[in-house]
Each structure stands twice: as C-alpha cells, then as structure tokens.
Design an enzyme around this catalytic site. Structure first.
Site, PDB file in Angstrom:
ATOM      1  N   LYS A 191       5.475  -9.293  20.418  1.00 27.97           N
ATOM      2  CA  LYS A 191       5.984  -8.283  21.343  1.00 27.97           C
ATOM      3  C   LYS A 191       5.579  -8.580  22.787  1.00 27.97           C
ATOM      4  O   LYS A 191       6.359  -8.337  23.717  1.00 27.97           O
ATOM      5  CB  LYS A 191       5.508  -6.897  20.920  1.00 27.97           C
ATOM      6  CG  LYS A 191       6.125  -6.424  19.600  1.00 27.97           C
ATOM      7  CD  LYS A 191       7.638  -6.365  19.650  1.00 27.97           C
ATOM      8  CE  LYS A 191       8.248  -5.741  18.404  1.00 27.97           C
ATOM      9  NZ  LYS A 191       9.726  -5.664  18.458  1.00 27.97           N
TER      10      LYS A 191
ATOM     11  N   TYR B  11       2.278  -9.507  15.200  1.00 25.24           N
ATOM     12  CA  TYR B  11       3.194  -8.523  15.773  1.00 25.24           C
ATOM     13  C   TYR B  11       2.928  -8.346  17.266  1.00 25.24           C
ATOM     14  O   TYR B  11       3.849  -8.387  18.091  1.00 25.24           O
ATOM     15  CB  TYR B  11       3.026  -7.192  15.044  1.00 25.24           C
ATOM     16  CG  TYR B  11       3.960  -6.101  15.521  1.00 25.24           C
ATOM     17  CD1 TYR B  11       5.225  -5.963  14.970  1.00 25.24           C
ATOM     18  CD2 TYR B  11       3.573  -5.195  16.510  1.00 25.24           C
ATOM     19  CE1 TYR B  11       6.087  -4.965  15.396  1.00 25.24           C
ATOM     20  CE2 TYR B  11       4.418  -4.198  16.942  1.00 25.24           C
ATOM     21  CZ  TYR B  11       5.676  -4.087  16.387  1.00 25.24           C
ATOM     22  OH  TYR B  11       6.519  -3.094  16.823  1.00 25.24           O
TER      23      TYR B  11
END
Length: 252
Positions: free
Chosen positions: A164, A160
C-alpha cells in the site's frame, strides 16, 4: 441524484464486494457505464457478452496480477466501448497472512505484492494508452492508511503495508508522468471500513474502535464518495493527491 458521470465509461477492479462494489455501484448510479474487472471465480459465468449485469455493472474476467489477463480485459472493454475509457479504479487487493515478518515465506510476500501493487500498476498501465491518446480522464488507486502509518500492530501485515505504501509512491510518479498529458491519477486511503475484510478481524475491534474520532468504522459509501470526488471534474486540480479517510485514526 447527481449525474456527474453521465456518458462516461469506468473500469473498477475487485468490484464484486466491499469497497470495490460500493464504488462501482455509485458510479453506475451517477450515470457511468461501469465494467467490473474481477477474478472469473468471483463473477461466475456472467462475463461481458453474456447475460449477467448486476446493478448496472458489466463483468469482465481479470486477474490483476497477470499481465496478459489485464491486457485481455482492457482490450475487451475498449472493444465494447469503441475505444472509450474515462475512469479507472484500481481497487483489487488481498489481505495476506497474519505472520511475523521473520517467519513470512517469500512466496506469500510476493503474492500480496503481485495483487496489491503490481496489479495496480498493470491495471493503470493497460488503460493509459487509450486515455492519453483520447480525451484524457482520471484514475484512482485504492491504497490504505496502513501505507502511511503502521497501524495494524499487534497484527503482522508487512507485505500488505509495503504494497500500500508502494501504491501511493506509484501513483505520485504516474501523476507527474501523465498529468500534463490529460490523465489525472490519485489515491484514496481508507482506514477501517465495515467490509468482509474487517469482519475477519472481529477480535481486534475493541482495540481499533476507540482510536477513531467518531467511535465507529467507515461505511463503504463514505469511501465511495471520496473516490468519486477524485474521479470527478470537480477534483481537476488534484494530481497525485492521497485522500485519507480514516475517521482520524492516524491522528492518535
């Protein structure tokens, strides 16, 4: 009520819940014609051309990790609007497994990258030709404070966070490529927001809450407000900007 987006056409991925839905509803409330691009299983039978219009949002089935699906969704939207698209919000994302990096199967890493990073690129790329050839417009990708600073420890979010961080780098690059041709591209980076994502981490709340300056998590409408600012003409000098909305969490 502000009408900054009267007559504008906007696409929002991941618009059925959470931040995406908040952004889509806010755009519709300010006069935009909003298309939500979402997984078919999330929107039921109500794709564009049928009867479902929720809160002024027209639905188009789309899997952002699939290039052909994104291309079809973009073509469907542009056909419905006579080729017009003014704003794109690449918001769709998934959490991924809470697994230590040394144990994380590469298939799970790839799945998060496919949605959270590749999906952003595919979404922005699909609409760019129409915007570059037309009257321009603005795009916002939803990144995260986790792309700027590793804040999720003791959880394990390597995929994640990597995705990002990649989103902010991607957007900065696109801002340089497209900004001089009339299309602005920026990111908004939320901190902890009161969404279903956050509720799944209830055990972590006592650790995170005291680290915010106001002692609370962000509301969805606060993230939507920042996103709409970046989309709006008032942010005309913003190119490749990353608007961090984290309640001061990353200052600690």
């Amino acid at each position: 009520m502000s009408t900054r987006f009267d007559g504008r056409v906007a696409a929002v991925t991941g618009s059925t819940s959470g931040i995406g839905r908040g952004i889509a509803v806010a755009l519709a409330a300010e006069g935009a014609r909003v298309f939500g691009l979402d997984l078919p299983g999330e929107i039921g039978p109500g794709a564009i051309g049928s009867s479902e219009i929720e809160a002024g949002i027209e639905r188009i089935p789309c899997d952002v990790s699939d290039a052909e699906s994104v291309a079809r969704a973009a073509a469907t939207l542009l056909e419905a609007t006579g080729g017009r698209i003014d704003h794109v919000v690449a918001n769709a994302g998934i959490r991924g497994a809470d697994t230590p990096a040394e144990q994380l199967p590469v298939t799970e890493f790839d799945a998060v990258i496919a949605v959270n990073l590749r999906g952003v690129f595919l979404t922005l790329q699909a609409f760019a030709p129409a915007m570059l050839a037309g009257a321009g417009g603005s795009m916002v990708a939803v990144a995260s404070m986790s792309g700027n600073r590793v804040v999720n420890v003791p959880q394990h979010t390597v995929a994640y966070n990597t995705a990002k961080a990649g989103v902010t780098a991607l957007v900065r690059t696109l801002a340089v490529e497209w900004g001089g041709r009339g299309v602005r591209v920026n990111t908004v980076s939320p901190g902890y927001v009161s969404t279903p994502f956050l509720e799944a981490d209830a055990a972590m709340h006592p650790l995170w809450l005291p680290q915010t300056v106001p002692g609370r998590f962000a509301r969805i409408d606060e993230i939507a407000a920042g996103t709409l600012y970046l989309l709006s003409d008032a942010a005309g000098y913003c190119h490749g900007s990353d608007l961090l909305i984290d309640g001061g969490y990353s200052l600690r």
